[in-house]
Design an enzyme around this catalytic site. Structure first.
Site, PDB file in Angstrom:
ATOM      1  N   VAL A  72       0.866  -1.174   0.000  1.00 28.13           N
ATOM      2  CA  VAL A  72       0.000   0.000   0.000  1.00 28.13           C
ATOM      3  C   VAL A  72       0.904   1.225   0.000  1.00 28.13           C
ATOM      4  CG1 VAL A  72      -1.758   1.297   1.273  1.00 28.13           C
ATOM      5  CG2 VAL A  72      -1.814  -1.211   1.267  1.00 28.13           C
ATOM      6  N   CYS A  73       0.560   2.200  -0.820  1.00 33.90           N
ATOM      7  CA  CYS A  73       1.262   3.468  -0.886  1.00 33.90           C
ATOM      8  C   CYS A  73       2.735   3.219  -1.240  1.00 33.90           C
ATOM      9  CB  CYS A  73       1.073   4.227   0.427  1.00 33.90           C
ATOM     10  SG  CYS A  73       1.437   5.992   0.345  1.00 33.90           S
ATOM     11  N   THR A  74       3.652   3.870  -0.550  1.00 30.38           N
ATOM     12  CA  THR A  74       5.067   3.735  -0.889  1.00 30.38           C
ATOM     13  C   THR A  74       5.685   2.438  -0.392  1.00 30.38           C
ATOM     14  OG1 THR A  74       5.655   5.091   1.030  1.00 30.38           O
ATOM     15  CG2 THR A  74       5.478   6.222  -1.109  1.00 30.38           C
TER      16      THR A  74
END
Length: 192
Positions: A72-74
Protein backbone atom coordinates in the site's frame (compact mmCIF):
# COMPACT_ATOMS: atom_id res chain seq x y z
CA UNK A 1 6.87 6.42 12.62
CA UNK A 2 10.54 6.77 11.82
CA UNK A 3 11.44 4.82 14.97
CA UNK A 4 9.29 1.79 14.15
CA UNK A 5 11.49 -1.24 13.44
CA UNK A 6 9.76 -3.38 10.82
CA UNK A 7 12.21 -6.25 11.14
CA UNK A 8 12.46 -6.89 14.87
CA UNK A 9 14.90 -9.45 16.11
CA UNK A 10 13.23 -9.86 19.47
CA UNK A 11 9.75 -10.02 20.91
CA UNK A 12 8.82 -6.67 22.38
CA UNK A 13 6.48 -3.71 22.14
CA UNK A 14 7.45 -1.23 19.44
CA UNK A 15 6.37 2.40 19.56
CA UNK A 16 6.45 5.09 16.92
CA UNK A 17 8.45 8.27 17.47
CA UNK A 18 5.37 10.16 18.70
CA UNK A 19 4.58 7.35 21.15
CA UNK A 20 1.02 7.39 19.79
CA UNK A 21 1.05 3.89 18.32
CA UNK A 22 2.43 0.67 19.73
CA UNK A 23 2.61 -2.78 18.24
CA UNK A 24 3.28 -5.99 20.11
CA UNK A 25 5.73 -8.10 18.14
CA UNK A 26 4.49 -11.68 18.31
CA UNK A 27 6.82 -13.08 15.64
CA UNK A 28 10.12 -12.11 14.11
CA UNK A 29 10.65 -12.25 10.37
CA UNK A 30 12.69 -15.43 10.83
CA UNK A 31 9.69 -17.01 12.57
CA UNK A 32 7.54 -16.59 9.44
CA UNK A 33 9.23 -18.50 6.60
CA UNK A 34 6.00 -19.38 4.73
CA UNK A 35 3.43 -16.57 5.00
CA UNK A 36 0.09 -16.88 3.22
CA UNK A 37 -0.08 -13.16 2.46
CA UNK A 38 2.56 -10.42 2.76
CA UNK A 39 1.46 -6.79 2.97
CA UNK A 40 4.05 -4.00 3.05
CA UNK A 41 2.83 -0.58 4.13
CA UNK A 42 4.41 2.71 3.16
CA UNK A 43 4.33 6.29 4.36
CA UNK A 44 6.62 7.69 7.05
CA UNK A 45 9.47 5.28 7.70
CA UNK A 46 9.49 3.87 4.16
CA UNK A 47 12.69 5.67 3.15
CA UNK A 48 14.59 4.00 5.99
CA UNK A 49 13.60 0.58 4.59
CA UNK A 50 14.97 1.12 1.08
CA UNK A 51 18.49 -0.18 1.73
CA UNK A 52 19.15 -3.86 1.31
CA UNK A 53 18.97 -5.58 4.69
CA UNK A 54 17.05 -8.13 6.72
CA UNK A 55 13.62 -6.98 5.48
CA UNK A 56 14.66 -7.20 1.81
CA UNK A 57 16.32 -10.58 2.40
CA UNK A 58 13.13 -11.89 4.00
CA UNK A 59 10.92 -10.50 1.21
CA UNK A 60 13.08 -12.24 -1.41
CA UNK A 61 13.23 -15.49 0.57
CA UNK A 62 9.46 -15.77 1.10
CA UNK A 63 8.42 -14.36 -2.28
CA UNK A 64 7.66 -17.78 -3.75
CA UNK A 65 5.48 -18.94 -0.83
CA UNK A 66 2.64 -16.44 -0.34
CA UNK A 67 -0.52 -16.58 -2.35
CA UNK A 68 -0.29 -12.78 -2.45
CA UNK A 69 2.46 -10.22 -1.94
CA UNK A 70 0.91 -6.79 -1.61
CA UNK A 71 1.78 -3.22 -0.78
CA UNK A 72 0.00 0.00 0.00
CA UNK A 73 1.26 3.47 -0.89
CA UNK A 74 5.07 3.74 -0.89
CA UNK A 75 5.38 0.21 0.47
CA UNK A 76 5.56 -0.64 -3.24
CA UNK A 77 8.96 1.08 -3.33
CA UNK A 78 10.18 -1.30 -0.61
CA UNK A 79 9.05 -4.32 -2.65
CA UNK A 80 10.68 -2.81 -5.75
CA UNK A 81 13.95 -2.11 -3.91
CA UNK A 82 13.96 -5.74 -2.71
CA UNK A 83 13.82 -6.77 -6.37
CA UNK A 84 10.61 -8.79 -6.26
CA UNK A 85 8.67 -6.51 -8.65
CA UNK A 86 11.28 -6.32 -11.41
CA UNK A 87 9.65 -6.68 -14.83
CA UNK A 88 6.15 -6.24 -13.42
CA UNK A 89 3.52 -3.50 -13.44
CA UNK A 90 2.83 -1.78 -10.12
CA UNK A 91 1.44 1.38 -8.61
CA UNK A 92 2.31 3.52 -5.61
CA UNK A 93 1.47 6.97 -4.28
CA UNK A 94 1.47 9.48 -7.16
CA UNK A 95 4.30 11.44 -5.52
CA UNK A 96 6.61 8.42 -5.85
CA UNK A 97 5.27 6.71 -8.98
CA UNK A 98 8.16 7.81 -11.19
CA UNK A 99 10.68 6.06 -8.90
CA UNK A 100 9.36 2.57 -9.70
CA UNK A 101 11.15 2.60 -13.06
CA UNK A 102 14.50 2.93 -11.21
CA UNK A 103 13.94 -0.67 -10.06
CA UNK A 104 12.84 -2.13 -13.40
CA UNK A 105 9.15 -1.86 -12.54
CA UNK A 106 6.60 -0.50 -15.02
CA UNK A 107 4.73 2.32 -13.24
CA UNK A 108 0.94 2.16 -13.63
CA UNK A 109 -1.11 5.22 -12.74
CA UNK A 110 -3.99 3.14 -11.37
CA UNK A 111 -5.53 2.75 -7.91
CA UNK A 112 -4.94 -1.01 -7.73
CA UNK A 113 -2.71 -3.16 -9.92
CA UNK A 114 -2.74 -6.96 -9.95
CA UNK A 115 0.23 -8.58 -11.72
CA UNK A 116 0.71 -12.28 -11.04
CA UNK A 117 0.57 -12.81 -7.28
CA UNK A 118 1.40 -9.16 -6.62
CA UNK A 119 -1.19 -6.55 -5.66
CA UNK A 120 -0.22 -2.91 -5.25
CA UNK A 121 -2.33 0.05 -4.15
CA UNK A 122 -1.68 3.69 -4.98
CA UNK A 123 -2.38 5.35 -1.64
CA UNK A 124 -4.12 4.91 1.68
CA UNK A 125 -7.69 4.93 0.35
CA UNK A 126 -6.66 2.72 -2.58
CA UNK A 127 -5.45 0.28 0.08
CA UNK A 128 -9.09 -0.34 1.00
CA UNK A 129 -9.88 -1.00 -2.66
CA UNK A 130 -6.97 -3.44 -2.82
CA UNK A 131 -8.03 -5.19 0.39
CA UNK A 132 -11.54 -5.72 -0.98
CA UNK A 133 -10.11 -6.90 -4.32
CA UNK A 134 -7.92 -9.44 -2.53
CA UNK A 135 -10.80 -10.54 -0.32
CA UNK A 136 -12.81 -11.23 -3.46
CA UNK A 137 -9.98 -13.12 -5.13
CA UNK A 138 -9.20 -15.16 -2.00
CA UNK A 139 -12.63 -15.78 -0.48
CA UNK A 140 -15.10 -14.83 -3.21
CA UNK A 141 -17.20 -11.84 -4.20
CA UNK A 142 -19.87 -12.51 -1.58
CA UNK A 143 -17.30 -12.30 1.23
CA UNK A 144 -15.74 -9.15 -0.22
CA UNK A 145 -19.15 -7.50 -0.52
CA UNK A 146 -20.01 -8.46 3.05
CA UNK A 147 -16.73 -6.91 4.23
CA UNK A 148 -17.44 -3.76 2.23
CA UNK A 149 -20.85 -3.50 3.88
CA UNK A 150 -19.40 -4.28 7.31
CA UNK A 151 -16.94 -1.38 7.08
CA UNK A 152 -19.59 0.77 5.33
CA UNK A 153 -17.22 1.56 2.50
CA UNK A 154 -19.19 3.76 0.12
CA UNK A 155 -16.90 6.75 -0.36
CA UNK A 156 -18.39 10.11 -1.20
CA UNK A 157 -15.47 12.50 -0.79
CA UNK A 158 -16.41 16.13 -0.15
CA UNK A 159 -13.87 17.33 -2.74
CA UNK A 160 -12.74 16.09 -6.13
CA UNK A 161 -9.03 16.29 -5.26
CA UNK A 162 -8.16 12.61 -4.95
CA UNK A 163 -5.56 12.63 -7.72
CA UNK A 164 -3.30 15.17 -9.43
CA UNK A 165 -5.54 14.89 -12.50
CA UNK A 166 -8.65 16.04 -10.64
CA UNK A 167 -7.23 18.40 -7.97
CA UNK A 168 -6.95 22.14 -8.64
CA UNK A 169 -3.48 23.16 -9.90
CA UNK A 170 -2.71 25.22 -6.77
CA UNK A 171 -3.42 22.18 -4.56
CA UNK A 172 -1.24 19.92 -6.71
CA UNK A 173 1.63 22.42 -6.50
CA UNK A 174 1.29 22.84 -2.72
CA UNK A 175 1.29 19.13 -1.82
CA UNK A 176 4.83 17.98 -2.80
CA UNK A 177 6.35 20.07 0.01
CA UNK A 178 4.33 17.95 2.45
CA UNK A 179 5.35 14.58 0.96
CA UNK A 180 8.23 13.87 3.32
CA UNK A 181 8.44 10.19 2.35
CA UNK A 182 8.88 11.01 -1.33
CA UNK A 183 11.12 14.05 -0.69
CA UNK A 184 13.40 11.99 1.56
CA UNK A 185 13.53 9.14 -0.94
CA UNK A 186 14.32 11.53 -3.82
CA UNK A 187 17.15 13.09 -1.81
CA UNK A 188 18.58 9.66 -1.02
CA UNK A 189 18.54 8.58 -4.65
CA UNK A 190 19.95 11.78 -6.11
CA UNK A 191 23.19 11.01 -7.88
CA UNK A 192 22.49 7.26 -8.17
Amino acid sequence: MRELDVSPTEYRRLRNDLRSLSINVVARLADVPNPDVVIVGGGPGQAEQMSDGSLHEWLRAVDRTPAWTASVCTGTLILAAAGVLEGRRATTHWGALEHLAEFGVTPANERVVIDGHYATAAGVSAGIDMALTLAGLIAGGDVAQALQLLIEYAPEPPYNSGSPDSAPAEVVHAVPARLTCCRTWGARTAGR
